[in-house]
Design an enzyme around this catalytic site. Sequence first.
Site, PDB file in Angstrom:
ATOM      1  N   CYS A  77       0.835  -1.202   0.000  1.00 34.02           N
ATOM      2  CA  CYS A  77       0.000   0.000   0.000  1.00 34.02           C
ATOM      3  C   CYS A  77       0.869   1.251   0.000  1.00 34.02           C
ATOM      4  CB  CYS A  77      -0.924  -0.045   1.217  1.00 34.02           C
ATOM      5  SG  CYS A  77      -1.638   1.532   1.708  1.00 34.02           S
ATOM      6  N   CYS A  80      -0.127   4.076   2.465  1.00 34.15           N
ATOM      7  CA  CYS A  80       0.216   3.763   3.859  1.00 34.15           C
ATOM      8  C   CYS A  80       1.560   4.385   4.227  1.00 34.15           C
ATOM      9  CB  CYS A  80       0.274   2.247   4.067  1.00 34.15           C
ATOM     10  SG  CYS A  80      -1.337   1.440   3.936  1.00 34.15           S
TER      11      CYS A  80
END
Length: 152
Positions: A77, A80
């Site tokens: 991700c 993130c």
Amino acid sequence: MNETQSAPAPANFQLRCEFCLERVAVPAGVRELPHPCAGCGRPIRIDRPRKVAAEDFEASVIGSPLPVIVDFFADWCGPCKWLTPTLDEVAGAAAGRLLVAKVDVDQAPELAERYRIGSVPTVLLIRGGEEIERSIGVEPERVRAMAGLPSD
Ligand SMILES: [Zn+2]
């Protein structure tokens, strides 16, 4: 009157040592660092985000004597990673007052399901075992506010 046992048991974080993988008790509310691991003597740092595995979630997060900011993330991700500086800052600024934990949703799918994590990053504030607040997506200011840090 005998009061040799009168001191209350200190509230502790139950954390997994990243070196020897021993589960150790770290006094909560203590700012001085580092706390040496009872198993191997190496430092347990509470001033940076701690990875928490599914099997340690109950002890480390639900049973925490202090609030915990939990970052549900995934390695793949990208967004993130945009939260990483914020989480590092919060962990440092609020060390001794709250803990920052990171949960890899790919390694803890049952936790992701339990907290209905629909996307990553999702950041929860958990106090006394209960979810108090959540931030979905990259919301650095919200995460700072959840940790009680002043906004810029
Ligand atoms: Zn250790």
